[in-house]
Design an enzyme around this catalytic site. Structure first.
Site, PDB file in Angstrom:
ATOM      1  N   HIS A 271      30.028  37.365  20.073  1.00 22.55           N
ATOM      2  CA  HIS A 271      30.782  38.489  19.297  1.00 22.55           C
ATOM      3  C   HIS A 271      30.540  39.648  20.066  1.00 22.55           C
ATOM      4  CE1 HIS A 271      32.728  36.910  15.897  1.00 22.55           C
ATOM      5  NE2 HIS A 271      31.802  36.071  15.625  1.00 22.55           N
TER       6      HIS A 271
ATOM      7  N   ASP B  98      36.246  31.461  27.704  1.00 17.88           N
ATOM      8  CA  ASP B  98      36.412  29.781  27.758  1.00 17.88           C
ATOM      9  C   ASP B  98      36.753  29.552  29.292  1.00 17.88           C
ATOM     10  OD1 ASP B  98      35.662  30.336  25.183  1.00 17.88           O
ATOM     11  OD2 ASP B  98      37.262  29.631  24.342  1.00 17.88           O
TER      12      ASP B  98
ATOM     13  N   TYR C  33      37.541  38.390  10.859  1.00 20.16           N
ATOM     14  CA  TYR C  33      37.369  38.659  12.299  1.00 20.16           C
ATOM     15  C   TYR C  33      37.840  40.178  12.578  1.00 20.16           C
ATOM     16  CZ  TYR C  33      38.132  38.474  17.473  1.00 20.16           C
ATOM     17  OH  TYR C  33      38.218  38.536  18.825  1.00 20.16           O
TER      18      TYR C  33
ATOM     19  N   GLU D 247      47.329  31.093  27.357  1.00 15.91           N
ATOM     20  CA  GLU D 247      46.916  30.910  26.014  1.00 15.91           C
ATOM     21  C   GLU D 247      47.075  31.958  24.903  1.00 15.91           C
ATOM     22  OE1 GLU D 247      43.418  28.590  25.521  1.00 15.91           O
ATOM     23  OE2 GLU D 247      43.223  29.160  23.382  1.00 15.91           O
TER      24      GLU D 247
ATOM     25  N   SER E 264      35.716  24.337  23.518  1.00 14.57           N
ATOM     26  CA  SER E 264      36.805  24.724  24.369  1.00 14.57           C
ATOM     27  C   SER E 264      37.454  23.683  24.981  1.00 14.57           C
ATOM     28  CB  SER E 264      36.419  25.707  25.365  1.00 14.57           C
ATOM     29  OG  SER E 264      36.541  26.735  25.110  1.00 14.57           O
TER      30      SER E 264
HETATM   31  P1  ADP Z   1      38.834  24.253  21.170  1.00 10.21           P
HETATM   32  O1  ADP Z   1      37.934  25.012  20.603  1.00 10.21           O
HETATM   33  O2  ADP Z   1      38.557  22.676  21.407  1.00 10.21           O
HETATM   34  O3  ADP Z   1      39.314  24.862  22.449  1.00 10.21           O
HETATM   35  P2  ADP Z   1      41.584  24.773  20.316  1.00 10.21           P
HETATM   36  O4  ADP Z   1      42.031  24.781  18.956  1.00 10.21           O
HETATM   37  O5  ADP Z   1      41.446  26.124  20.960  1.00 10.21           O
HETATM   38  O6  ADP Z   1      40.185  24.128  19.972  1.00 10.21           O
HETATM   39  O7  ADP Z   1      42.352  23.801  21.191  1.00 10.21           O
HETATM   40  C1  ADP Z   1      42.518  22.455  20.637  1.00 10.21           C
HETATM   41  C2  ADP Z   1      44.042  22.208  21.116  1.00 10.21           C
HETATM   42  O8  ADP Z   1      44.063  21.823  22.542  1.00 10.21           O
HETATM   43  C3  ADP Z   1      44.286  20.691  20.577  1.00 10.21           C
HETATM   44  O9  ADP Z   1      44.845  20.961  19.180  1.00 10.21           O
HETATM   45  C4  ADP Z   1      45.483  20.310  21.559  1.00 10.21           C
HETATM   46  O10 ADP Z   1      46.570  20.894  21.429  1.00 10.21           O
HETATM   47  C5  ADP Z   1      44.890  20.978  22.886  1.00 10.21           C
HETATM   48  N1  ADP Z   1      44.055  19.530  23.593  1.00 10.21           N
HETATM   49  C6  ADP Z   1      42.673  19.672  24.003  1.00 10.21           C
HETATM   50  N2  ADP Z   1      42.292  18.516  24.273  1.00 10.21           N
HETATM   51  C7  ADP Z   1      43.487  17.705  24.558  1.00 10.21           C
HETATM   52  C8  ADP Z   1      43.664  16.326  25.004  1.00 10.21           C
HETATM   53  N3  ADP Z   1      42.655  15.660  25.431  1.00 10.21           N
HETATM   54  N4  ADP Z   1      44.966  15.923  24.820  1.00 10.21           N
HETATM   55  C9  ADP Z   1      46.032  16.713  24.519  1.00 10.21           C
HETATM   56  N5  ADP Z   1      45.681  17.867  24.012  1.00 10.21           N
HETATM   57  C10 ADP Z   1      44.599  18.459  23.852  1.00 10.21           C
HETATM   58 MG    MG Z   2      40.338  26.773  22.427  1.00 16.74          MG
END
Ligand code: ADP
Ligand code: MG
Length: 386
Positions: free
Chosen positions: A36, A179, A228, A167, A133
């Protein structure tokens, strides 16, 4: 690692009936310290981990890129000349996962880089939505893939910024740079120190014989927007009352001298931030000395601060941390990420890591009735061609 390379090669062959020309890999990440503080221009200390997205790909003969998400058993085709609107692909909604790679093509094109059409198959062992991430790993993998095909110049930080832009603006998630930075700039057995204001960074060797253990509480992260935003505006208010651009510019000593002038809640939030920024600086010094125990104590202090001052912990995170600290080999344990669920990060003697992971999982289940996932990780290299 080799098995993943073989797996993604085979998947490509099964899909496109030929050998892939290239393979790229891009890791997930975990933040060791500096929580944070990114939106306060502070310092963070993440590491890329040995869980990654792998893409096997080849330049496509047609103007259309075809991307196959093996883990979801889905595919999309699109042309870089007509990047689909975020929610629409030839009249059909763009699946959520596809916004990440397509968003990267959009960000690259928008910055003047070419994104030649490619046929790609990708798979990952970064758990999705757990706070490691997986999304940044997807972004860094696809940006590396397009860079390999187009051959443009863009260093790791520039690639990270392109992923963040994708993003933020294409997927619509308001994330910071950490990230993508960690996934792009990782180095084996090193942590990464990043100054979120200047974006200057350097690697810091992790002492021998320690493992990074990540434990997912199985409580979905639920930092509601309002919680947040409340933290962010408290930080901004504190900075304003100190006459500073951000809390980065307020030292711990200055904070102590003047904290009475802040409203009580604002003072607590600000105290976490100014002390966490100082802790992260100290941590680098301790790591360079190889002082794992003192580093672990800073991780513990960070957790207490996030729990009591910043108030972003939850009962399950506190239970996970308490159990971890009672197990052999644990140097430090704390919640990591935004909070209100998600993961803890633990620094553990390598020789104890397996027993630690098993003990942590079983005792956590006994106390909470929840099934955690525990990952023993090693700091790994950042995104690139394999
Ligand atoms: P994280 O903390 O894991 O980054 P997020 O919500 O930011 O969580 O991102 C997750 C999203 O990234 C998933 O819902 C998907 O849309 C995409 N993603 C991550 N890994 C994959 C994968 N192996 N195949 C397809 N999409 C993926
Ligand atoms: Mg993420």
């Amino acid at each position: 690692m080799n098995s993943f390379r073989e797996r993604v090669t085979q998947l490509f062959q099964d899909t496109f009936d030929e050998q892939p020309k290239f393979i790229v890999r891009a890791p997930g990440r975990v933040n060791l310290l500096g929580e944070h503080v990114d939106y306060n221009d502070g310092f963070v200390l993440p590491a890329a981990i040995d869980r990654a997205v792998w893409i096997a790909f080849t330049a496509a003969p047609s103007p259309h890129s075809t991307l196959v998400a093996v883990d979801l058993d889905e595919r999309v085709s699109f042309s870089s000349e007509t990047i689909p609107a975020k929610t629409d692909l030839d009249g059909k909604p763009l699946p959520h996962w596809a916004k990440y790679p397509v968003g990267c093509a959009w960000a690259l094109n928008d910055a003047g880089y070419e994104t030649p059409a490619l046929n790609a198959v990708f798979t990952s062992d970064v758990p999705r939505g757990s706070g490691l991430s997986s999304s940044a790993a997807v972004e860094m993998a696809f940006i590396s893939a397009w860079q390999a095909l187009a051959g443009f110049e863009a260093d790791a930080m520039a690639r990270a910024q392109l992923g963040q832009r994708a993003e933020n603006l294409y997927v619509g998630v308001n994330c910071g740079i950490m990230d993508q930075f960690a996934s792009a700039c990782g180095k084996r057995d090193h942590a990464l120190f990043l100054d979120c204001r200047s974006l200057e960074w350097h690697t810091v060797p992790l002492p021998d014989g320690v493992a990074i253990v990540v434990a997912d509480t199985a409580v979905p992260r639920s930092l509601s927007d309002s919680a947040y935003n409340e933290r962010r505006s408290a930080c901004e208010e504190a900075a304003r009352l100190f006459g500073a651009k951000s809390l980065r510019d307020v030292s711990v000593a200055e904070f102590q001298r003047n904290k009475n002038k802040l409203p009580e809640l604002v003072a607590r939030r600000a105290q976490h931030v100014v002390e966490e920024i100082q802790r992260t600086e100290q941590a680098v010094f301790l790591l360079k000395q190889g002082n794992v125990r003192a580093f672990g104590r800073l991780m513990n202090e960070c957790h207490e601060s996030l729990r009591d001052l910043y108030e972003v912990s939850c009962p399950e995170l506190d239970v996970m941390v308490r159990i971890a600290r009672s197990l052999d080999g644990c140097y430090g344990a704390r919640l990591t990420g935004a909070g209100f669920g998600g993961c803890t990060v633990n620094l553990v003697a390598h020789s104890e890591a397996e027993a630690f992971a098993t003990g942590l999982a079983s005792r956590y289940t006994r106390e909470t009735d929840k099934n955690p996932s525990v990952y023993i990780c090693r700091a790994e290299a950042g995104a690139g061609m394999v």
